[in-house]
Write an enzyme that holds these catalytic residues in place. Structure first.
Site, mmCIF file in Angstrom:
data_model
loop_
_atom_site.group_PDB
_atom_site.id
_atom_site.type_symbol
_atom_site.label_atom_id
_atom_site.label_comp_id
_atom_site.label_asym_id
_atom_site.label_seq_id
_atom_site.Cartn_x
_atom_site.Cartn_y
_atom_site.Cartn_z
ATOM 1 N N SER A 124 43.156 42.465 -47.486
ATOM 2 C CA SER A 124 43.058 41.612 -46.323
ATOM 3 C C SER A 124 42.868 42.374 -45.009
ATOM 4 O O SER A 124 42.504 41.765 -44.000
ATOM 5 C CB SER A 124 44.312 40.730 -46.204
ATOM 6 O OG SER A 124 45.464 41.530 -46.014
ATOM 7 N N LYS A 173 46.025 45.338 -36.876
ATOM 8 C CA LYS A 173 45.741 44.134 -37.674
ATOM 9 C C LYS A 173 46.367 42.918 -36.990
ATOM 10 O O LYS A 173 47.471 43.006 -36.434
ATOM 11 C CB LYS A 173 46.297 44.319 -39.085
ATOM 12 C CG LYS A 173 45.945 43.203 -40.056
ATOM 13 C CD LYS A 173 46.412 43.539 -41.465
ATOM 14 C CE LYS A 173 46.138 42.432 -42.455
ATOM 15 N NZ LYS A 173 46.571 42.788 -43.829
ATOM 16 N N SER A 230 46.093 45.513 -49.823
ATOM 17 C CA SER A 230 45.281 45.153 -48.657
ATOM 18 C C SER A 230 44.901 46.293 -47.729
ATOM 19 O O SER A 230 44.118 46.086 -46.810
ATOM 20 C CB SER A 230 45.984 44.072 -47.844
ATOM 21 O OG SER A 230 45.680 42.832 -48.411
HETATM 22 N N1 GLN Z 1 44.768 40.465 -52.446
HETATM 23 C C1 GLN Z 1 46.182 40.299 -52.523
HETATM 24 C C2 GLN Z 1 46.557 38.889 -52.147
HETATM 25 O O1 GLN Z 1 45.704 38.140 -51.835
HETATM 26 C C3 GLN Z 1 46.874 41.300 -51.660
HETATM 27 C C4 GLN Z 1 46.934 40.940 -50.230
HETATM 28 C C5 GLN Z 1 47.686 41.930 -49.384
HETATM 29 O O2 GLN Z 1 47.957 43.061 -49.800
HETATM 30 N N2 GLN Z 1 48.049 41.489 -48.199
HETATM 31 O O3 GLN Z 1 47.675 38.505 -52.168
#
Ligand code: GLN
Length: 538
Positions: free
Chosen positions: A158, A71, A182
């Site tokens: 994400s 990532k 994410s």
């Molecule tokens: N969707 C969540 C956020 O926007 C989780 C994101 C994540 O786990 N990095 O914060």
């Protein structure tokens, strides 16, 4: 027009040839894998940079037959780390993150950096300077439709690039980060396996911080076995990470889960789950949940019960407050972490507009931060800064921390395995060993639907954030298809440090679903066939 406004068909023949070559000569250079990944990437936008040479000369390590994507918020010395942000558009780290170092030491071939939401903020991988990631899954009902005309759905976020890269067959596994879902959400949307480990097991050294108290590095892969192999190679104590779990705490957690693990059939050829107690949390089945998701979860539970597992209803009463608490805590930590990007010490400096007063440093910072950060990141910084102001601190930040404590207590009183992080744990002797729930409230939304705007994206993680707030290990595994023909995931949550246990149950679910849902497994993993089929269809 954005380069993904039109999705191009896979370069099928070349892709198929490269794939079979890569799999049958797994020790060949990463370049072969990279060419293969590049040819598939036009359709998904999963990867954002590729190595020009193989920087991993360890052909005999335990991971030497694995290709891995990283990532783009995890630092790599040979590839840029942009966090999908204009702010870090030109950044290449002078060192590898510990997790990357360990992968390389194990012999894994790094095939590229994976697209993600900017700094990990988002649920659908649409907040990225590299453009959105397109879910590579194709539902069985769309087989005869050319790829370019199929509906474009989100890969989740994400870590959407990591999930799409694995699902499209570009690599065997990918590293992601999970702050509030994410890894689990994209795994569920793309029909693959995703592990968010216990907080502190994998080093965060070299991982660009979003919300330090929640951020976990985790693994996405084609199967639970692949995920487990990668996890075991990178899960070790790192003195460079001040939040890393100590060797002593790891040992304590391992010892607590060991007696149960030894009673489950280790090779899982004929699993006997009669000693396993699975909790079904009533708060995770709201009336809005799509009924086909409930049916799929019920099927999984029936299979586990037929193998002897006891299914026990449990209540985690603070669950309804988790999402709000998560967004307050995560945004507060993000606002503090992202304060370093001022265009002077950190981040790309954007030149002031003509006529702006250059003598005021504030103008330089403000302009850089307005131009460098995307809208979602700016929103989080504003929300988080507000939550930390004297006026709002008690009502928002402290209140969210209280909710977080309650959520941890809810889980601790549901589990019979003690929490190894506490000096005086009081486990519930009548408690459960793992908790099982749907990974998401729906299947992957279309990239052009309402679900990708407004409040939609914030609701996607409602099932995932409680385990993040409590720091617990969770694996999401595919559990069949919904009525729309798209994948559904189920999540298995365990007590802190029970990572091996949750993967063991994940593997039973994977194996028993394979027996039931053969065509689904083909639809996702038979990518060589899919890719070759596309040529004929387009
Ligand atoms: N969707 C969540 C956020 O926007 C989780 C994101 C994540 O786990 N990095 O914060």
């Amino acid at each position: 027009m954005h380069r993904l406004a039109r999705v191009y068909p896979y370069r099928s023949r070349a892709g198929c040839r490269a794939r079979s070559f890569a799999t049958s000569h797994s020790r060949h250079s990463a370049i072969i894998h990279t060419e293969h990944a590049q040819s598939l990437n036009e359709s998904t936008n999963a990867l954002v940079s590729f190595p020009t040479k193989n920087h991993n000369p360890n052909p005999h390590g335990p991971l030497s037959n694995l290709t891995v994507a990283i990532k783009d918020n995890i630092c790599t010395i040979h590839l840029p780390t942009t966090c999908s942000s204009g702010m870090l558009r030109h950044f290449t780290s002078p060192f590898d993150a510990t997790a990357v170092e360990l992968l390389k030491a194990g012999g894994a071939s790094i095939i590229g950096k994976a697209n993600c939401d900017e700094f990990g903020m988002g649920s659908l991988n649409v907040n990225s300077i590299h453009g959105p990631v397109v879910n590579p899954y194709h539902s069985p009902n769309e087989k005869s439709i050319p790829w370019a005309e199929r509906e474009r759905r989100s890969a989740g976020g994400s870590s959407g690039g990591s999930a799409a890269a694995v699902a499209a067959g570009m690599c065997d596994a990918a590293l992601g980060t999970d702050t509030g879902g994410s890894i689990r959400l994209p795994a569920s949307y793309c029909g693959i396996t995703g592990l968010k480990p216990s907080y502190g097991l994998i080093s965060r050294w070299g991982v660009v911080s979003f919300a330090d108290s929640l951020d976990c590095v985790g693994v996405l892969g084609k199967s639970v076995d692949t995920v487990k192999t990668v996890f075991e190679s990178i899960s070790s104590y790192d003195p460079k990470d001040p939040t890393a779990a100590t060797p002593h705490t790891r040992e304590r957690a391992k010892a607590s889960a060991e007696s149960l693990l030894s009673t489950l059939d280790a090779d899982l050829s004929d699993p006997d789950l009669s000693s396993l107690r699975i909790g079904i949390p009533q708060e995770y089945f709201p009336s809005e949940l799509n009924t086909t998701i409930v049916t799929a979860v019920r099927k999984v539970l029936e299979r586990l019960s037929s193998l002897g597992a006891q299914l026990i209803p449990v209540s985690l009463p603070s669950t309804p407050y988790a999402l709000s608490a998560y967004y307050v805590i995560a945004s507060a930590e993000a606002s503090s972490n992202l304060a370093r990007y001022d265009g002077v010490q950190y981040g790309t400096r954007f030149p002031l507009l003509p006529g702006a007063d250059k003598s005021k440093p504030g103008n330089v910072y403000a302009h850089t931060r307005s131009a460098g950060f995307g809208a979602e990141v700016q929103k989080r910084i504003l929300l988080g800064t507000y939550a930390l102001t004297a006026d709002a601190f008690d009502n928002y930040f402290l209140q969210a921390q209280r909710v977080r404590q309650r959520i941890k207590t809810d889980f601790d009183s549901a589990f019979r395995i003690p929490n190894a992080q506490l000096s005086n744990p009081s486990p519930n002797p009548d408690g459960v060993d793992v908790i099982l729930h749907p990974s998401a409230i729906r299947t992957a939304p279309r990239l052009d639907s309402d679900a990708v705007s407004g409040l939609g994206p914030y609701l996607q993680d409602v099932m995932a954030v409680p385990a993040s707030l409590a720091g617990l290990p969770t694996v999401s595994v595919p559990a069949g298809l919904a009525a729309d023909g798209w994948p559904i995931g189920v999540s298995v949550v365990g007590q802190w440090g029970s990572d091996e246990l949750v993967m063991c149950i994940g593997k039973v679910i994977e194996r028993t679903s394979d027996e039931d849902d053969g065509p689904m497994a083909d639809a996702i993993f038979g990518f060589d066939d899919v890719i070759c089929g596309l040529d004929a269809a387009t």
